[in-house]
Design an enzyme around this catalytic site. Structure first.
Site, short mmCIF file in Angstrom:
data_model
loop_
_atom_site.label_atom_id
_atom_site.label_comp_id
_atom_site.label_asym_id
_atom_site.label_seq_id
_atom_site.Cartn_x
_atom_site.Cartn_y
_atom_site.Cartn_z
CB SER A 199 -4.82 -10.65 69.64
OG SER A 199 -4.32 -9.39 69.02
CE1 TYR A 222 0.94 -12.32 70.41
CE2 TYR A 222 0.18 -11.09 68.86
CZ TYR A 222 0.01 -11.43 69.95
OH TYR A 222 -0.80 -10.95 70.93
CE LYS A 249 -2.00 -14.16 71.49
NZ LYS A 249 -2.26 -14.93 72.96
N1 UFG Z 1 3.79 3.34 66.92
C1 UFG Z 1 4.87 4.61 66.50
N2 UFG Z 1 6.07 4.73 67.23
C2 UFG Z 1 6.33 3.75 68.28
C3 UFG Z 1 5.52 2.65 68.29
C4 UFG Z 1 4.32 2.37 67.82
O1 UFG Z 1 4.34 5.33 65.82
O2 UFG Z 1 7.57 3.80 68.67
C5 UFG Z 1 2.69 3.38 66.06
C6 UFG Z 1 2.33 2.13 65.45
O3 UFG Z 1 3.01 2.34 63.95
C7 UFG Z 1 1.05 1.81 65.26
C8 UFG Z 1 0.49 2.57 66.92
O4 UFG Z 1 1.54 3.20 67.22
O5 UFG Z 1 0.40 2.86 64.39
C9 UFG Z 1 0.19 1.31 67.63
O6 UFG Z 1 1.45 0.55 68.00
P1 UFG Z 1 1.68 -0.49 68.78
O7 UFG Z 1 2.81 -1.24 68.63
O8 UFG Z 1 1.51 0.09 70.34
O9 UFG Z 1 0.63 -1.84 68.69
P2 UFG Z 1 0.17 -2.62 67.44
O10 UFG Z 1 -1.32 -2.00 67.11
O11 UFG Z 1 1.03 -2.45 66.63
O12 UFG Z 1 0.05 -3.90 68.24
C10 UFG Z 1 -1.04 -4.51 69.05
C11 UFG Z 1 -0.60 -5.48 70.13
C12 UFG Z 1 0.12 -6.46 69.47
C13 UFG Z 1 -0.59 -7.37 68.46
C14 UFG Z 1 -0.76 -6.05 67.27
C15 UFG Z 1 -1.80 -6.80 66.23
O13 UFG Z 1 0.50 -4.55 70.89
O14 UFG Z 1 0.39 -7.45 70.64
O15 UFG Z 1 -1.64 -5.04 67.88
O16 UFG Z 1 -2.03 -5.81 65.30
F1 UFG Z 1 0.01 -8.16 67.69
#
Ligand code: UFG
Length: 340
Positions: A126, A151, A155
Site C-alpha cells: 500500500s 494496519y 504492510k
Molecule cells: N473522506 C471523506 N469522507 C468520508 C471518507 C473519506 O472526506 O466519508 C476523505 C478522506 O478524508 C480522504 C479521502 O476521502 O481525504 C480518501 O479517504 P479513503 O478513506 O477513501 O482512503 P484513504 O486514503 O484514507 O485510505 C487509503 C486506503 C487504506 C490505506 C490508506 C493509507 O483505503 O486502506 O489509504 O493512507 F490504509
C-alpha cells in the site's frame, strides 16, 4: 495451463484479479475465509468469464491447514496474496488481531511457496508505507515513514519479511505492489466492492449516499493546503489494478525480473481532491450529492499520488480508466446491489 493461487480471491481486488487471470488463460485456485466476502462472488466471476475457479474455504491463520493445502496443490506456479484485514481504525483498536491476521498468515504462505517448484509471489502492499511523502508524485525510492497505524505497519513489516526471505532464498521471486486508492467495480456490474456496515472509504460512502442509504457525506477537512482545501489521493480503477497483478505475475513466470524482490507503485499518477471526486460522481450520476464539510479525520495525510514511471517502463503497465470511468462503474454497481 499454469495454476495460480489467489488468497482473498473473493474480496474486492482479489475477485477482479481472478477475472483478469482467467481471461488470460490461467487456472485459478481461490482461498478465502469468507470473513469479509461472500460465496456469491463466485457466481459473478463465472458470469463474466464462463469459468469456475477452484475454491477452498480456509483460514490462513491455521498453519496446519495451510501446510495441507500446499501438499494437495503442489503444482501451483504463482501466488497472489490479498488475504488480509484492512480497516485502519480497527487496527488501532485491536493491533494484535492485525499482526496475527496479516503477518502470521504471510509467514505461513511464504513457507508454503518456498516448498513449490516455482516460487513466485505477489504481495498486496500500500502507498500507506510512504506516510505523508515529502515529494509529489511519490516514487518507489521515497522513504518508508513510520507507520500511522498497525494496519500500515503490517504492510511495512510484510515487505521486510519478504525482502529478508528473498535475500536467503534466491529461488523465491516476489513483487510488492503498492496500491494507491482502489475504487470502482467491474464494468459488467457483476462484481464490485461489498463494504460491511458504514463505509469508511470515500467512494462507497458517496455511492451509498447517492442511492439514499446514507443522508449526507461528511467531507473531512476543507482547510488543507491544497487548491480546494480538501485532501488529494490517487484513485485507481480496480480493473486497472487487477491487470497490474497479472502483468507482474507474468514477469515472474517469464523470469524477467531484475532482482528477486521488486516493488512498484500502482496508481494513475493523477491526484484528485475529495471535491473533484464528488464532482465526478455528480457528473456521471446526473444528480447532486448531499455533502457537508466536517472536521479533519485523524490520521489523514494531505496528499498522495503516484509517480508511475517505474511500473510503466518495467512492467509496461499503465492505468487506462479515468476517474469518471471508475466512478461510473462504482455507481452502476451500487445501483445493482440495491436493486435500483
Ligand atoms: N473522506 C471523506 N469522507 C468520508 C471518507 C473519506 O472526506 O466519508 C476523505 C478522506 O478524508 C480522504 C479521502 O476521502 O481525504 C480518501 O479517504 P479513503 O478513506 O477513501 O482512503 P484513504 O486514503 O484514507 O485510505 C487509503 C486506503 C487504506 C490505506 C490508506 C493509507 O483505503 O486502506 O489509504 O493512507 F490504509
Amino acid at each position: 495451463m499454469k495454476k495460480i493461487l489467489v488468497t482473498g480471491g473473493l474480496g474486492f481486488i482479489g475477485s477482479h484479479t481472478v477475472v483478469e487471470l482467467q481471461n488470460e488463460g490461467f487456472e485459478v485456485v481461490i482461498i478465502d475465509d469468507l470473513s469479509n466476502s461472500s460465496k456469491t462472488v463466485l457466481d459473478g466471476i463465472f458470469d463474466i468469464t464462463n469459468k469456475q475457479p477452484i475454491f477452498e474455504k480456509l483460514d490462513l491463520k491455521e498453519k496446519s491447514s495451510v501446510e495441507k493445502f500446499f501438499k494437495k496443490h503442489n503444482s501451483i506456479s504463482g501466488v497472489i496474496h490479498f488475504a488480509a484485514s484492512k480497516a485502519v481504525g480497527e487496527s488501532v483498536e485491536n493491533p494484535l488481531l492485525y499482526y496475527e491476521n496479516n503477518l502470521n498468515t504471510l509467514i505461513y504462505m511464504l513457507k508454503g511457496v518456498l516448498g513449490l517448484q516455482e516460487s513466485n509471489f505477489i504481495f498486496s502492499s500500500s502507498c500507506t508505507v510512504y506516510g505523508q511523502a515529502d515529494v509529489m508524485p511519490i516514487t518507489e525510492n521515497a522513504p518508508v515513514k513510520p507507520a500511522e497505524s498497525p494496519y500500515g505497519n503490517t504492510k511495512q513489516i510484510g515487505e521486510e519479511i519478504i525482502a529478508d526471505t528473498c535475500k536467503v532464498n534466491q529461488n523465491l521471486n516476489a513483487i510488492a505492489l503498492r496500491y494507491f486508492n482502489p475504487i470502482g467495480a467491474h464494468p459488467s456490474g457483476k462484481i464490485g466492492e461489498l463494504p460491511i456496515g458504514i463505509p469508511r472509504n470515500l467512494v462507497p460512502y458517496i455511492t451509498q449516499t447517492g442511492v439514499g442509504l446514507r443522508d449526507c457525506l461528511s467531507v473531512f477537512g476543507n482547510d488543507y493546503p491544497t487548491p480546494d482545501g480538501t485532501c488529494i489521493r490517487d484513485y485507481i480503477h480496480v480493473v486497472d489494478l487487477a491487470k497490474a497483478h497479472v502483468i507482474a505475475l507474468q514477469r515472474l513466470l517469464d523470469d524477467k525480473n531484475d532482482s528477486n524482490f521488486e516493488t512498484f507503485n500502482i496508481g494513475t499518477g493523477v491526484g484528485s481532491s475529495v471535491i473533484e471526486v464528488i464532482n465526478a460522481f455528480e457528473n456521471v450520476s446526473n444528480q447532486s450529492l448531499n455533502y457537508r464539510f466536517a472536521p479533519r479525520r485523524e490520521g489523514d495525510i494531505i496528499s498522495a499520488y503516484a509517480n508511475i514511471t517505474k511500473a510503466n517502463k518495467i512492467l509496461g503497465w499503465k492505468a487506462k480508466s479515468s476517474l469518471d470511468d471508475a466512478i461510473r462503474s462504482a455507481w452502476k454497481w451500487e445501483q445493482k446491489i440495491r436493486n435500483l
